[in-house]
Design a protein around this motif. Sequence first.
Motif, PDB file in Angstrom:
ATOM      1  N   SER A  96     -11.723  27.236   0.448  1.00  0.00           N
ATOM      2  CA  SER A  96     -10.480  27.246  -0.314  1.00  0.00           C
ATOM      3  C   SER A  96      -9.584  26.098   0.144  1.00  0.00           C
ATOM      4  O   SER A  96      -9.468  25.840   1.335  1.00  0.00           O
ATOM      5  CB  SER A  96      -9.802  28.594  -0.090  1.00  0.00           C
ATOM      6  OG  SER A  96      -8.557  28.602  -0.716  1.00  0.00           O
ATOM      7  N   GLY A  97      -9.037  25.371  -0.815  1.00  0.00           N
ATOM      8  CA  GLY A  97      -8.151  24.255  -0.483  1.00  0.00           C
ATOM      9  C   GLY A  97      -8.854  22.922  -0.306  1.00  0.00           C
ATOM     10  O   GLY A  97      -8.225  21.896  -0.056  1.00  0.00           O
ATOM     11  N   SER A  98     -10.192  22.894  -0.460  1.00  0.00           N
ATOM     12  CA  SER A  98     -10.934  21.654  -0.211  1.00  0.00           C
ATOM     13  C   SER A  98     -10.863  20.665  -1.379  1.00  0.00           C
ATOM     14  O   SER A  98     -11.296  19.523  -1.252  1.00  0.00           O
ATOM     15  CB  SER A  98     -12.395  21.976   0.141  1.00  0.00           C
ATOM     16  OG  SER A  98     -13.017  22.693  -0.895  1.00  0.00           O
ATOM     17  N   GLY A  99     -10.329  21.125  -2.516  1.00  0.00           N
ATOM     18  CA  GLY A  99     -10.145  20.200  -3.648  1.00  0.00           C
ATOM     19  C   GLY A  99     -11.058  20.454  -4.841  1.00  0.00           C
ATOM     20  O   GLY A  99     -11.087  19.650  -5.778  1.00  0.00           O
ATOM     21  N   LYS A 100     -11.769  21.569  -4.839  1.00  0.00           N
ATOM     22  CA  LYS A 100     -12.761  21.841  -5.887  1.00  0.00           C
ATOM     23  C   LYS A 100     -12.125  21.937  -7.277  1.00  0.00           C
ATOM     24  O   LYS A 100     -12.595  21.307  -8.223  1.00  0.00           O
ATOM     25  CB  LYS A 100     -13.526  23.137  -5.579  1.00  0.00           C
ATOM     26  CG  LYS A 100     -14.164  23.171  -4.208  1.00  0.00           C
ATOM     27  CD  LYS A 100     -14.946  24.455  -3.995  1.00  0.00           C
ATOM     28  CE  LYS A 100     -14.137  25.728  -4.022  1.00  0.00           C
ATOM     29  NZ  LYS A 100     -13.139  25.842  -2.917  1.00  0.00           N
ATOM     30  N   THR A 101     -11.075  22.738  -7.384  1.00  0.00           N
ATOM     31  CA  THR A 101     -10.452  22.921  -8.702  1.00  0.00           C
ATOM     32  C   THR A 101      -9.795  21.628  -9.176  1.00  0.00           C
ATOM     33  O   THR A 101      -9.888  21.268 -10.356  1.00  0.00           O
ATOM     34  CB  THR A 101      -9.428  24.082  -8.658  1.00  0.00           C
ATOM     35  OG1 THR A 101     -10.147  25.287  -8.369  1.00  0.00           O
ATOM     36  CG2 THR A 101      -8.701  24.242  -9.974  1.00  0.00           C
ATOM     37  N   THR A 102      -9.196  20.910  -8.249  1.00  0.00           N
ATOM     38  CA  THR A 102      -8.616  19.606  -8.602  1.00  0.00           C
ATOM     39  C   THR A 102      -9.699  18.688  -9.163  1.00  0.00           C
ATOM     40  O   THR A 102      -9.494  18.016 -10.177  1.00  0.00           O
ATOM     41  CB  THR A 102      -7.970  18.952  -7.357  1.00  0.00           C
ATOM     42  OG1 THR A 102      -6.983  19.845  -6.847  1.00  0.00           O
ATOM     43  CG2 THR A 102      -7.344  17.622  -7.696  1.00  0.00           C
ATOM     44  N   ALA A 119      -5.445  15.544  -2.452  1.00  0.00           N
ATOM     45  CA  ALA A 119      -6.400  16.585  -2.842  1.00  0.00           C
ATOM     46  C   ALA A 119      -7.799  16.019  -3.063  1.00  0.00           C
ATOM     47  O   ALA A 119      -8.793  16.711  -2.835  1.00  0.00           O
ATOM     48  CB  ALA A 119      -5.904  17.298  -4.091  1.00  0.00           C
ATOM     49  N   THR A 151       4.772  16.808  -4.385  1.00  0.00           N
ATOM     50  CA  THR A 151       5.689  17.915  -4.614  1.00  0.00           C
ATOM     51  C   THR A 151       6.887  17.732  -3.698  1.00  0.00           C
ATOM     52  O   THR A 151       6.762  17.882  -2.487  1.00  0.00           O
ATOM     53  CB  THR A 151       4.988  19.262  -4.317  1.00  0.00           C
ATOM     54  OG1 THR A 151       3.702  19.246  -4.916  1.00  0.00           O
ATOM     55  CG2 THR A 151       5.777  20.433  -4.862  1.00  0.00           C
ATOM     56  N   TYR A 190      -1.132  14.769  -5.037  1.00  0.00           N
ATOM     57  CA  TYR A 190      -0.012  15.507  -5.616  1.00  0.00           C
ATOM     58  C   TYR A 190       1.245  15.163  -4.842  1.00  0.00           C
ATOM     59  O   TYR A 190       1.218  15.067  -3.616  1.00  0.00           O
ATOM     60  CB  TYR A 190      -0.231  17.021  -5.511  1.00  0.00           C
ATOM     61  CG  TYR A 190      -1.383  17.562  -6.327  1.00  0.00           C
ATOM     62  CD1 TYR A 190      -1.294  17.682  -7.702  1.00  0.00           C
ATOM     63  CD2 TYR A 190      -2.553  17.998  -5.701  1.00  0.00           C
ATOM     64  CE1 TYR A 190      -2.340  18.207  -8.454  1.00  0.00           C
ATOM     65  CE2 TYR A 190      -3.602  18.526  -6.438  1.00  0.00           C
ATOM     66  CZ  TYR A 190      -3.491  18.627  -7.810  1.00  0.00           C
ATOM     67  OH  TYR A 190      -4.533  19.161  -8.531  1.00  0.00           O
TER      68      TYR A 190
HETATM   69  N1  LIG Z   1      -0.578  21.310  -8.849  1.00  0.00           N
HETATM   70  C1  LIG Z   1      -0.580  21.085  -7.539  1.00  0.00           C
HETATM   71  N2  LIG Z   1       0.507  20.566  -6.929  1.00  0.00           N
HETATM   72  C2  LIG Z   1       0.511  20.306  -5.606  1.00  0.00           C
HETATM   73  N3  LIG Z   1      -0.538  20.545  -4.786  1.00  0.00           N
HETATM   74  C3  LIG Z   1      -1.646  21.060  -5.336  1.00  0.00           C
HETATM   75  C4  LIG Z   1      -1.742  21.365  -6.728  1.00  0.00           C
HETATM   76  N4  LIG Z   1      -2.969  21.866  -6.977  1.00  0.00           N
HETATM   77  C5  LIG Z   1      -3.614  21.888  -5.800  1.00  0.00           C
HETATM   78  N5  LIG Z   1      -2.846  21.394  -4.815  1.00  0.00           N
HETATM   79  C6  LIG Z   1      -3.238  21.217  -3.389  1.00  0.00           C
HETATM   80  O1  LIG Z   1      -4.400  20.421  -3.359  1.00  0.00           O
HETATM   81  C7  LIG Z   1      -5.349  20.899  -2.400  1.00  0.00           C
HETATM   82  C8  LIG Z   1      -6.652  21.253  -3.071  1.00  0.00           C
HETATM   83  O2  LIG Z   1      -6.450  22.385  -3.906  1.00  0.00           O
HETATM   84  P1  LIG Z   1      -7.568  22.930  -4.904  1.00  0.00           P
HETATM   85  O3  LIG Z   1      -8.141  21.800  -5.666  1.00  0.00           O
HETATM   86  O4  LIG Z   1      -6.981  24.040  -5.676  1.00  0.00           O
HETATM   87  O5  LIG Z   1      -8.676  23.489  -3.883  1.00  0.00           O
HETATM   88  P2  LIG Z   1      -9.834  24.571  -4.060  1.00  0.00           P
HETATM   89  O6  LIG Z   1     -10.067  24.764  -5.525  1.00  0.00           O
HETATM   90  O7  LIG Z   1     -11.004  23.998  -3.333  1.00  0.00           O
HETATM   91  O8  LIG Z   1      -9.339  25.815  -3.401  1.00  0.00           O
HETATM   92  C9  LIG Z   1      -4.668  22.081  -1.709  1.00  0.00           C
HETATM   93  O9  LIG Z   1      -4.060  21.611  -0.540  1.00  0.00           O
HETATM   94  C10 LIG Z   1      -3.633  22.525  -2.730  1.00  0.00           C
HETATM   95  O10 LIG Z   1      -2.536  23.134  -2.098  1.00  0.00           O
END
Ligand SMILES: Nc1ncnc2c1ncn2[C@@H]1O[C@H](COP(=O)(O)OP(=O)(O)O)[C@@H](O)[C@H]1O
Length: 235
Positions: A43-49, A23, A16, A14
């Motif tokens: 949290s923050g490990s990249g799962k949702t990404t 991620a 920003t 990402y």
């Molecule tokens: N749309 C986005 N823009 C910028 N950074 C993002 C975005 N989505 C997630 N991140 C960053 O990517 C990393 C992984 O996030 P995420 O996939 O949400 O982790 P998890 O689901 O494991 O908590 C984090 O550091 C988060 O801040």
Amino acid sequence: MGNIIEIKNVFKTYNTENIFTHALNNVDFKVKKGEIVVILGASGSGKTTLLNVISGLDKVTSGTIVYEGKDITNLKDKKITRFRKENLGFIFQTYNLLEHLNVYENVLVGAKLGKEKTNINEIIKTVGLDVHKHKYMHELSGGEQQRVSIARALAKNPQVMFCDEPTGALDEKTGKIVLESLIDVNEKFNTTMIIITHNPGIALIGDRIIKMNSGKIVEEIINEKRTKPNDIPWG
Ligand SMILES: Nc1ncnc2c1ncn2[C@@H]1O[C@H](COP(=O)(O)OP(=O)(O)O)[C@@H](O)[C@H]1O
Ligand SMILES: [Mg+2]
């Protein structure tokens, strides 16, 4: 059995305001048809990404996503949206149900997205909501609402069901009932499932556990015998 999904050397960065977040950093694994894969990480490990890029909601920075031999990585938006709508089911921590519709009608909405006709009554029965069929969302507990969202996702007969922290808003007892429903769906319909969690206990219900840290897979475990939700430690 064949692989339904192949995730090959996927990176997602990402940007920003010129702050780069890596991620996903070379994520690579395969999912077999009918498998339950649990993605485990803090949290923050990249799962949702990871879920977003596998399911075509978001584009990879580099790497490839393949479904049944078909590369979907560079499909045009319209095609990928259609692919998602017809083939993929989603369950989130918040249930995202339609408040003005009852249980049956919410599930019907899901069915209309799919390509084939499915048996809505049977699906509602599978998640144990038979007696609540005519209730509205405010008349249901959190766990029951989550089971409505499972039924809604299932109603399109998806190839893969993606569950992002499906029990994140639930207590242990209700959470385990929701996990039972997911297992029932998997066993009855052979639905492939990718379940995201930060709860190490939940990982034991899967066939394959992918542990993530800082955007990388740090461990991949084949779980020979699934633990029943009732027998897992919680939190
Ligand atoms: N749309 C986005 N823009 C910028 N950074 C993002 C975005 N989505 C997630 N991140 C960053 O990517 C990393 C992984 O996030 P995420 O996939 O949400 O982790 P998890 O689901 O494991 O908590 C984090 O550091 C988060 O801040
Ligand atoms: Mg997340």
